[in-house]
Structures are given as structure tokens and as C-alpha cells.
Design an enzyme around this catalytic site. Structure first.
Site, short mmCIF file in Angstrom:
data_model
loop_
_atom_site.label_atom_id
_atom_site.label_comp_id
_atom_site.label_asym_id
_atom_site.label_seq_id
_atom_site.Cartn_x
_atom_site.Cartn_y
_atom_site.Cartn_z
N GLY A 1 0.94 -1.25 0.04
CA GLY A 1 -0.12 0.07 0.04
C GLY A 1 0.95 1.15 -0.01
O GLY A 1 2.04 1.28 -0.40
N LEU A 2 0.31 2.19 0.47
CA LEU A 2 1.29 3.53 0.48
C LEU A 2 2.55 3.34 1.07
O LEU A 2 3.46 3.76 0.66
CB LEU A 2 0.39 4.64 1.27
N GLY B 1 4.09 0.37 2.23
CA GLY B 1 4.89 -0.54 1.60
C GLY B 1 5.41 0.04 0.20
O GLY B 1 6.59 -0.45 0.04
N HIS C 1 -14.94 6.46 12.74
CA HIS C 1 -15.14 7.43 11.78
C HIS C 1 -16.71 8.09 11.90
O HIS C 1 -17.71 7.16 11.57
CB HIS C 1 -14.82 7.20 10.43
N SER D 1 -16.39 11.02 2.97
CA SER D 1 -15.14 11.82 3.29
C SER D 1 -15.56 12.82 4.61
O SER D 1 -16.52 13.49 4.53
CB SER D 1 -15.02 12.41 2.37
N ARG E 1 -12.62 13.33 14.92
CA ARG E 1 -13.52 12.25 14.66
C ARG E 1 -14.09 11.48 15.87
O ARG E 1 -15.39 11.03 15.92
CB ARG E 1 -12.56 10.98 14.03
N HIS F 1 -13.18 2.61 11.42
CA HIS F 1 -12.39 3.09 10.09
C HIS F 1 -10.77 2.76 10.19
O HIS F 1 -10.28 2.63 9.14
CB HIS F 1 -12.41 4.56 10.01
#
Lengths: 665, 215, 247
Positions: free
Chosen positions: A42-43, A45, A266, A284, A337, A429
């Protein structure tokens, strides 16, 4: 066990710079001889794999997906924070650091968070250079928007698909390194065990998901970037495949799970519609910039709405309770949140929910449409705009800002959010907890590193919006490529590992036994049904609010469920083929243990902080009550096979910020 | 494909301009002189060879692409739908094959008879000093037959359909695309395709009905 | 609602596939994949093998879903992935045919799961900007016109699902490739190595055995992110210029 955070000496603002300048380096010729395994692309890795490939290490990257581009980082909508101060509104590295520490309710490590804030600016530069199409102003410069929990505008975004664009940036950098031969990519490979040789992490056992074959992969060190464990709740905004298995296998080999009870709920997700629900969809947080959260003041109105006799539009203004604006006038709808989620729970607990199940509140854009409509009319020179003109213009503006989110909402619910107020409800989340790591992002197992959501270090008890992307990329692009040198510089004389060492063979055998055990139960219940049951237990007893009695009960229920799992689970198909049910079974097996550790941590932490709200510990106004005296520590849990997990503590010291009660009033 | 296609389109225009002379009410004089010129001029001869090569290339390319693409697609779906793309674009090969057959009929009818048989009368006109073949006579005879007219109309409909997709497709393939002008090109493409086929169709129709009214 | 499903079953890439019929009870608020979950739970309870289908985020962004529903990739709604398609698009009594994406470059792995690694290889051939970490200048150094950034985004929004290939009667990957080329070409940062990128990516695309584009346009109609066919024209222009004009 003594947990050494290895935070360097010196003033906070200089720690990272100084440390970076004095760290051990690995010479280029030696880098070629060193192998690094990265699990998860992902981001965190993908950025780590790409960067370390660029540096010259031999990288082997693994993902269970068919392509690195499918990692769930892709679903992050709102944006990424960076202390650029492009808006000239008083932002700074320190302020981002402070907001993150405060937002995390003072349960994160100062030095790590400050480093994160420092790296944030470089991330934006890097992403722009990679071709991430961030939103721009008319002048061609980068645009920003604001997010919950902060009073500056520092969030960079690419419509509602920031995570996607950043992931594609990292994925393309990774792809480039794959084509150059610096990274060997293993798609559809799932890590099922960690291999230690002489106490150091030296490899992993993977299952080739296409053939079912177990493979042994050796390297000088192992980096886990495998995301969070939110799917322990079954219903969450995580992707269906998100799992804790790689991290949990590391824990089973001696790594520590830190602050597992810190889970983020969230506030703005689409409410559950039925029993068949498989996942929850996030709307979002940026929507809270313009949307106003409310429930009816009168119970009878809420009831009528729940029964479908009334809609939100039938409730007159004076009968609406904009409870966030009422309770938190300073931040209003933009409270962090955890606060927003709990407030929604309070409202629905009072019976004022606005969906059939009673579990939902309104997020209303009528005012924003009206305001934007009037402004647009004014700028177009329309003097006395009619209400339909205002509506039309306003909807246009709102559509430009949130069009894709509104469209998504309509697709899922079948309702038009321009006309009817949106209905939202909190959902699991993100997990702030994760594998314990020191300042180098190294776990207590030498040679084992954890990045991104998989580690615990930066968000404390609550994560601020648009900070997950920031942390994943900071860890991958700008932290691990340096800090890994601290370990690898001592390994330059270590030859490449043979994957036929007895340690590898033993781990492979254990994994095979484990799979065979699951396959041979041949019971009557599906894996999915166990996962759902686990999720219900977790949500009921370890969800938005927790208490000692419930947690104690929950632990027992999980243990019983685990027993039942081994007696009655049914895994169809064969282990030597593409078998998604077996994949799920392995993941659920790990969740069944992870869930227990979460509950134990929640039970152990006798305070309310961030995402962890214990009903016993609240102020007279019902707000969370922290206990800094006794709980300013990281709880790092060691799994004891067959026994009770044991907690190890890392005291948190705050030299630069004063611990205050978070107030968003 | 796009280049040969556009080349053939340019031929269609020239061919139409020449053939519209059939509609001049002079007993076919202008047309016959024009036809004579076309069949004897050396430059035209070269161009016509280019044209045959163009047709051939266009067909061969088409066949290769169809075969390649069939291989690339592999198996077909159980449910076939035109909801996601028009019938035309998915059936260019079918239309093209049909047009090729039509061309054979057309060439056999006129070109072959003119070139390789002696079935046509020679004719002289007072103001020119050479003899020309009375192709007009042949055309007018052919278009007196209702079935031939029908075949031509059907062939021209196929041509129109083939062109509607082909015209704008050629522009896309050549990358000639612009957010402002492409919509206009697409409209022009449709107008052109329908227009040119209509004008062609006018010839057999006119001649058929002209003959009818003469009887 | 009562539905009849005709689902493609195929043990593995080498096996012969066939359709299997199932009757199922669904609810209108379910997503299409949740409806398949229900089918799978039913199959498992009968100790049968569930239908393998790829899915992950279930919010329309990961690009994992890969099925053709009644002849259309991702089903009947425009701009919608299978996971976001809800059963309210169907009515009781409907028969739904579900097949895997079909193209030679997307071989079937099992049932509705196909191998789309050819897309990865196209990206590896050049779908990036050659910039190492740490080399980047400040993000605001090069201004990018707002509309241009927005156009680049429109191309960059591709989720790599492969519906374009699945929809194309020629099995062509032009929309995918062109979207990536144009995403990067429209940004000043990506222009630098543009010519090389175009040639390399097109070469790889052909090597993977994707079909030739005949401008049918079904790709764009079925694209869940509604990526425009204009990208294809632009790719053609860039490709021709990189081959014939640039040295």
C-alpha cells in the site's frame, strides 16, 4: 521486558535532522548484497519498496492482491496534511506536530510525531514530482482545504480520491523499480509466518494464492507494511481483504501489539441497511466542512422518521438539534472524529436516530447550498436571485466540491443528497494501535520493522483526518530508507540467507499443519459467519464505548467463539488451489486472537482517551476523562500461547507539550 | 486502415463528381467523353492502380485486424449486447465485406464490360475527332432494371453506414482530435457519409425513373 | 426479490467452463456483491464450493471486481463498479447472467476471477515519472493550470479494473494505456520523458496480446470512472508523433 524507544537526544526540532546526519550508512556496493523483504504494498509498503530499490537494496515485495494498486490506501478520500503554510494562515511544523499530539489525546511519542510533521512537506513535493494531480488554484498553485480537529487549512487533495492518486504515485515509482530489476514483486502471495534466525527476522513463509504452494523467502530483514486490523469488527470501512495476519504472525513470534484498543470510529459513514451488509462506506470527513449534523429535538419526530412517516425535510428549523454546534461552539461540525462519533452515539442512544434501525443522524447541506448559491449569484451579478436560482447555483458549487461523494451516496442508498439530507453513522475506520516500534520503526524483534497503519507510533489514541496518508508515506519514503541502515549497516558481512535453514523448514511445516487443521475441521458453519459473530461481539463490547463488565464478558465470548471455530468451521475446496475461503479462514483465525488482545487492552486502560471511551471514566458533562497520572504509557502486549497476554509498558514523556484536557468547546 | 480509408473517401468524391455527369440531359455525351478520358489518360491509369491497391490494402488490413482481434478477444460472451457501443462500430467488417461484394458486382457490370468485352457501341460526336465507347448507353440500360437499382441502393446504404463510423474513426486513429473541433468533425462525418451515398443513389434512381417516364 | 442467476463456473484456467443456474432470494438494498455473498453462503451451507469472484474495497475504487453482468462489464449502470451496483436495479423474476471479463490477455483463474497482471506490466514499461525519492523540488515550483490539473485527474482516475478490455469486442487495452499516458503527459512533470513512455507502453501493450482499437467506444461507455475516448485519440497522436516526428 524493557522497551527502549531509542529516541535520539537533543531538542525536539533537531532530533531527526541530527540523527539522520549521524546515522550509520550502508555503502552502495554493500546495499547490492543486502536483501529486504517488504510485506504489503500500500502507501507505506510501495513507497518503502520503491525508495529502497532506488537506493540499491535488493527488495522483494509481497502483496496478497493481484496488483499493488489495489491496496486499501486507495480508498482514502479526503486528503493529506502537510505543514507547508501555503495558505499563510499560521501553519508550521510545530503546529502540525502539536495538533497531531493533541488530536491523539497525548498517547503518542513526541519525537515520532515531530518527525512526521517535518517529513510532511517533502511528501507533497515528492507526490507532485511523481505526477499526482493535486487540486490547484487558478494561479496554478496547490490548493488546500481544512479538516477536522485543526484550525488551519493544510490538507492537500485530489478531488475525493487523494488516496488513490497517492497510491498510484507510489505504485508507479514501485513499478519503475520492478522494471529496473531492483524490486522483485510477488503478487497474490500472502505472508503466513515470520521466520527468525538467531532471534533476528530473516524471512517469511508465504502462500502462493493461485496455487496454494507454500514458499520460503529469506532476506536480511523484514518490513511489515500490512495495514490495520479494523476488520476485526467485520463491518468497517476497510476493504474485505484487510487483515491482521502478517502483523499477528509477527506478534506470535514475539513482536508486541501496542495500544490495540485504540480504534478510530469515523463519524461519517453510510448507515447499515441490513443483515447482509458486508462493509461500510465512508463519506469523506471533508463533508463536515459544509454539512451540518443534526437530529430532531423531539423524540416523536425521530420516531416518525424511523417509521418512514416523516422525512428530514418535514422537521422545521426550530425543532432540529445541531448538536455538534451546540455542544462544541468553537469547532462545531469540525470536531475531531472521536468526539463527533461519540456525540452521534449519544444522540441515537437517546432515541433520536433518523434511520429505520435508529442508528443514523443527518448531515445536511441545505444551508451550504443556500450560502454558496447566494455567493455565486452575487459573483455572477444577479441582484435579486430567486430561490430556485440560488438552489441551482448552490447545488452546482456543492457538486463541484463533493460531486463524486454525493454520487456515491446516491448509488448506495438510492436517495438524492442534494434534496434529502444525508444520513450518516459512525463506523470503524482506522486502528491507531499496531505493532510496537521504536524511533527507527524497528520492533522489539531485531530486523523486523513496521510501517504505516501497521505500527502504533504516530496517532496516539485518535488520528486526525488526512494524517494516515501522511504517515504511510512519511514512513515509506523518508523514514525507513534511513533508519533501516541502523540495522543493516551491521549486516554487511552477513551472507545471503539460505531458505533451507532448519528455521525456515520448521516454519513452513508449522504453517502447513495450521492450514491442514483448518481444512480438516469440516464443520457446518462458514468462515464468514464466524467473522460476523466476532464482529458483533467486538462492536457490542469494544466499540464506541466500553465498560469493564462488557469487556470481561466480551473476552469470554471471544474465547468461546474461538473454540467453536476450531470445532465447526467449514472450509470448502482444496488447499492446493486458488481458494478464497481458505484465505479468509486463516485471516479470521488470527482476528479471533487479536480481538481478545484488544479487549484486554481496553479493560486494562482505566481511562477514556481518544477513540477509547470507557463509560466509567467521564466528566460530569459526559466528555471523555483521561488519566494522565496512571496511563501516560504505551501498552505493548505480548502474546503468550495458551496463557494470558502480558502487557509491557513504555512510559511516554512529554517535554515539549503540556498535557491538557482536549477541549473543542 | 485510417489512411487507406481516407484515401478511398477521396476517391469517392472524385468518382461521384464524374458520375454526376450522367445526370446531364445531353444523351450521355459529357459522360462518355469523360469516361474515355479516364480510361485512356496515363496519369489516371496510375492513379487507378493506386486505387486498386488502396482497396486491396484496406481489405487486407481489415481482415488482419479482424483475425488479430478475434484472437485477442478469445471467447465471446454468452449475452451479446449493443448497449455499450453502436451496431455500426462493431460490424465494420461485415459492412466492409458487403461493400466489397457490391464493388465486384459494380465493376463486373461496367468496368469489366467496358474494358474486356466488345458489347458496347462505339460512338462519335461531331465536335471531337475520336470515337468513344457509349458507356452511357450501358449504364442507362443497367439502371433500367429495377433489381440492379435495388442492389445499388442497398450497397450504398452499406457504404453510408460504413462511412459513418469510418470517417470519425479515421480521425481518432490519426490522433486528429480536439475538444473544440471534434464534435464538428463528427457531425460533418455523418453529413458527408449520408450525403455522398444519397448523391450516388440519385444516379440509378434518376436514370430508372427517367427511363420509366420516357416509355 | 426472486432471481435466477446463470453463473460461469470454471475450476481453473485449463478447465472447461460452463454455466450453473441458481435461484436466489435477494433484497433491493443489497449490493450486487452482497447478493453473491448470499449465494455463496447458501452454497457453503450445502457443502458446495462457493463462486470465486474478485472484490476488495467494495466502494468502487480498488478496481478488483471483474465480472460481466448480462453482457456488460460492471452491469447496466454507467459510472458504476459492480460493488456499487445495487439490486434495486433489478426486479423480481429477472435472470442475470454473470461471466468473467473475457480477453485473451485476461486468462481466467477460477470462475469469475481473471488474471490482469498484463496491466501491471504495461505500467512497468513506462507508466511513471522517473524521479527518485528526495529529488523533488518544492511542490509549488511549477504552476499547473487548474483546468489542466483537472484534465490530468480525469485521466488519472482510472482504477485499472480492465472493464475497457472486457467491453471491447477486440480485447483492446487502448483506453487503459491512453489514460495513463495522458495523465502524465498533461502535467509538466510528466512531459519530460513523454516520447519514450508512449513508445514503450504501446510496445508492451501489443506484446501482451491485446487487440487493436477500432474505435468502437464501448470501453468508455463501460468505464466505471467514465474515462473519455478522447484519451485514445490523444494517445494515437502522441504515438504517431513519437514515432514519425521526434528523433
Amino acid at each position: 521486558m524493557k522497551l527502549d524507544s531509542k529516541v535520539p537526544e537533543g531538542p525536539l526540532a533537531e532530533k531527526w535532522t541530527k540523527y539522520r546526519g549521524s546515522m550509520n550508512l550502508v555503502a552502495p556496493n554493500n546495499k547490492r548484497r543486502l536483501e529486504v523483504i517488504i510485506v504489503g504494498t500500500g502507501l507505506a509498503g510501495a513507497s518503502a519498496a520503491a525508495t529502497m530499490g532506488e537506493l540499491g537494496y535488493n527488495v522483494k515485495a509481497f502483496t496478497f492482491h493481484d496488483s499493488p494498486r489495489r491496496a486499501h490506501s486507495i480508498a482514502a478520500q479526503g486528503g493529506i496534511n502537510a505543514a507547508k503554510n501555503y495558505q499563510n494562515d499560521g501553519d508550521s511544523v510545530y503546529r502540525l506536530f502539536y495538533d497531531t499530539i493533541k488530536g491523539g489525546d497525548y498517547r503518542s511519542r513526541e519525537a515520532n510525531v515531530h518527525r512526521l510533521a517535518e517529513c510532511s512537506t517533502e511528501i507533497i513535493d515528492q507526490a507532485v514530482a511523481q505526477g499526482v494531480p493535486f487540486a490547484r488554484e487558478y494561479g496554478g498553485l496547490l490548493a488546500n482545504r481544512s479538516f477536522g480537529g485543526v484550525q488551519v487549512s493544510r490538507t492537500f487533495y485530489a478531488r475525493g480520491q487523494t488516496g488513490q492518486q497517492l497510491l498510484i504515485g507510489a505504485y508507479s515509482a514501485l513499478s519503475r523499480q520492478i522494471s529496473l530489476g531492483n524490486v522483485k514483486m510477488y503478487n497474490r502471495h500472502e505472508m503466513l509466518d515470520l521466520v527468525l534466525v538467531d532471534g533476528k527476522a530473516r524471512g517469511i513463509i508465504t502462500r502462493n494464492l493461485l496455487t496454494g504452494e507454500l514458499e520460503k523467502h529469506a532476506a536480511h530483514c523484514v518490513v511489515l507494511a500490512t495495514g490495520g486490523y479494523g476488520n476485526v469488527f467485520y463491518l468497517s470501512t476497510n476493504a474485505m481483504g484487510c487483515n491482521v495476519s502478517a502483523a499477528w504472525r509477527a506478534v506470535k513470534k514475539g513482536a508486541l501489539m501496542a495500544n490495540p484498543c485504540f480504534t478510530q470510529i469515523h463519524p461519517t459513514c453510510i448507515p447499515v441497511s441490513g443483515e447482509y451488509q458486508s462493509k461500510l462506506t465512508l463519506m469523506s470527513e471533508s463533508l463536515r466542512n459544509d454539512g451540518r449534523v443534526w437530529v430532531p429535538k423531539k423524540l416523536e419526530d425521530a420516531k416518525a422518521i424511523q417509521e418512514g412517516k416523516k422525512t428530514g425535510l418535514d422537521i422545521p428549523e426550530e425543532d432540529r438539534d445541531y448538536y455538534l454546534e451546540r455542544r462544541y461552539p468553537a469547532f462545531g461540525n469540525l470536531v475531531p472524529r472521536d468526539v463527533a462519533s461519540r456525540a452521534a452515539k449519544t444522540a441515537t442512544d437517546e432515541g433520536k436516530g433518523v434511520v429505520r434501525t435508529g442508528l443514523g443522524v443527518y448531515l445536511d447541506f441545505a444551508d451550504a447550498i443556500d450560502r454558496y448559491g447566494k455567493a455565486a449569484a452575487h459573483s455572477k451579478g444577479i441582484d435579486n436571485p430567486t430561490s430556485s436560482q440560488i438552489l441551482e447555483l448552490g447545488e452546482e458549487v456543492v457538486s463541484q466540491k463533493y460531486g463524486n461523494l454525493f454520487q456515491m451516496y446516491e448509488k448506495i442508498t438510492g436517495e438524492n443528497p442534494y434534496k434529502q439530507p444525508m444520513k450518516i453513522y459512525p463506523a470503524v475506520h482506522y486502528t491507531m494501535g499496531g505493532i510496537w516500534v521504536d524511533y527507527n520503526l524497528e520492533t522489539n524483534i531485531p530486523g523486523l520493522f513496521a510501517l504505516g497503519e501497521a505500527n502504533f507510533s504516530d496517532h496516539g489514541a485518535n488520528r486526525l483526518g488526512a494524517s494516515a496518508l501522511m504517515q504511510g508515506l512519511a514512513d515509506g519514503y523518508f523514514v525507513i530508507p534511513y533508519t533501516i541502515g541502523q540495522f543493516l549497516s551491521n549486516e554487511i558481512r552477513t551472507p545471503k540467507f539460505d531458505n533451507n535453514l532448519p528455521e525456515f523448514n520448521a516454519a513452513e511445516k508449522d504453517t502447513r499443519t495450521r492450514i491442514e487443521r483448518l481444512m480438516s475441521v469440516n464443520g457446518n458453519q462458514s468462515v464468514e459467519s464466524f467473522h460476523r459473530k466476532l464482529g458483533k461481539i467486538m462492536w457490542e463490547y469494544c466499540g464506541m464505548s466500553r465498560n469493564a463488565e462488557g469487556l470481561t464478558k466480551g473476552i469470554k465470548l471471544i474465547q468461546e467463539l474461538r473454540e467453536e471455530f476450531y470445532k465447526d468451521v467449514f472450509v470448502p475446496g482444496d488447499q492446493n488451489e486458488f481458494n478464497p475461503e481458505l484465505e479468509k479462514a486463516i485471516r479470521v483465525e488470527d482476528f479471533l486472537e487479536m480481538g481478545e488482545v484488544m479487549m484486554r487492552d481496553a479493560l486494562d486502560r482505566n481511562e477514556s482517551c481518544g477513540g477509547h471511551f470507557r463509560e466509567e471514566y467521564r466528566s460530569e458533562e459526559g466528555e471523555a476523562k483521561r488519566n494522565d497520572e496512571d496511563y501516560t504509557y504505551v501498552a505493548a502486549w505480548e502474546w503468550k500461547e495458551g496463557g494470558q497476554p502480558q502487557v509491557h509498558k513504555e512510559e511516554l514523556t512529554f517535554e515539549n507539550v503540556e498535557l491538557k484536557t482536549r477541549s473543542y468547546k | 486502415m485510417s489512411l487507406t480509408g481516407l484515401f478511398l473517401i477521396s476517391f469517392l468524391i472524385v468518382h461521384l463528381l464524374g458520375n454526376l455527369q450522367l445526370l446531364i440531359p445531353d444523351g450521355g455525351k459529357a459522360f462518355n467523353i469523360y469516361a474515355h478520358f479516364m480510361s485512356t489518360n496515363i496519369v489516371i491509369k496510375f492513379i487507378s492502380i493506386g486505387l486498386y491497391v488502396g482497396i486491396l490494402l484496406h481489405a487486407i488490413q481489415g481482415i488482419i485486424i479482424v483475425l488479430d482481434n478475434r484472437k485477442a478477444k478469445g471467447s465471446k460472451y454468452a449475452v451479446n449486447t449493443y448497449e455499450n457501443g453502436n451496431w455500426l462500430s462493431k460490424n465494420m467488417a461485415l459492412l466492409g465485406t458487403f461493400i466489397l461484394f457490391f464493388l465486384c458486382v459494380h465493376m463486373g457490370d461496367f468496368w469489366y464490360k467496358v474494358k474486356f468485352t466488345d458489347t458496347l457501341d462505339l460512338i462519335t460526336y461531331p465536335d471531337i475527332d475520336y470515337q468513344v465507347k457509349d458507356i452511357y448507353q450501358r449504364v442507362s440500360m443497367a439502371f433500367g432494371n429495377v433489381w440492379i437499382v435495388v442492389i445499388y441502393i442497398v450497397g450504398l446504404i452499406a457504404l453510408a453506414l460504413h462511412l459513418i463510423h469510418g470517417f470519425q474513426s479515421a480521425f481518432t486513429t490519426l490522433g486528429l482530435q480536439h475538444p473544440k473541433y471534434t464534435p464538428a468533425i463528427n457531425v460533418i462525418g455523418i453529413l458527408f457519409s449520408v450525403g455522398i451515398s444519397l448523391l450516388y443513389a440519385l444516379i440509378p434512381l434518376y436514370m430508372y425513373f427517367a427511363k420509366l417516364s420516357n416509355y | 426479490m426472486q432471481l435466477t442467476l446463470k453463473v460461469w463456473r470454471q475450476k481453473n484456467g485449463n478447465a472447461q467452463g460452463r454455466f450453473e443456474h441458481h435461484n436466489i432470494e435477494a433484497e433491493e438494498h443489497m449490493s450486487f456483491l452482497e447478493m453473491l455473498d448470499v449465494l455463496n453462503e447458501k452454497l457453503i451451507s450445502e457443502k458446495k464450493e462457493p463462486v470465486a469472484f474478485e472484490h476488495d474495497c467494495r466502494e468502487g475504487i480498488c478496481g478488483a471486481c471483474s465480472m460481466v453482468i448480462n453482457g456488460r462489464p460492471h452491469g447496466p449502470q454507467t459510472g458504476t463498479t459492480t460493488c456499487q451496483l445495487h439490486m434495486r436495479a433489478y426486479k423480481s423474476g429477472d435472470t442475470i447472467t454473470i461471466e468473467p471479463f473475457r480477453a485473451n490477455s485476461f486468462p481466467v483463474i477460477k470462475d469469475l476471477v481473471v488474471d490482469r497482471s498484463s496491466f501491471d506490466r504495461i505500467i512497468q514499461a513506462g507508466g511513471y515519472i522517473s524521479v527518485n525519492t528526495g529529488q523533488a523540488p518544492d511542490g509549488n515550483t511549477i504552476p499547473v493550470e487548474k483546468d489542466q490539473a483537472s484534465d490530468a485527474f480525469d485521466s488519472a482516475t482510472c482504477i485499472g479494473c480492465g472493464a475497457c478490455v472486457a467491453a471491447c469486442p477486440n480485447g483492446s487495452a487502448m483506453l487503459f494505456t491512453s489514460a495513463k499516458v495522458n495523465h502524465l503527459e498533461q502535467l509538466p512533470q510528466g512531459k519530460v520523458e513523454h516520447n519514450r513512455r508512449v513508445k514503450d507502453m504501446v510496445k508492451q501493450m501489443d506484446k501482451e496480446g491485446f487487440g487493436k482499437c477500432s474505435n468502437v467506444g464501448a470501453c468508455s461507455v463501460e468505464c466505471p470512472k467514465e474515462i473519455s475516448v478522447e484519451n485514445i485519440a490523444a494517445l494515437n497522436r502522441h504515438y504517431l508523433s513519437s514515432v514519425f516526428v521526434k528523433k
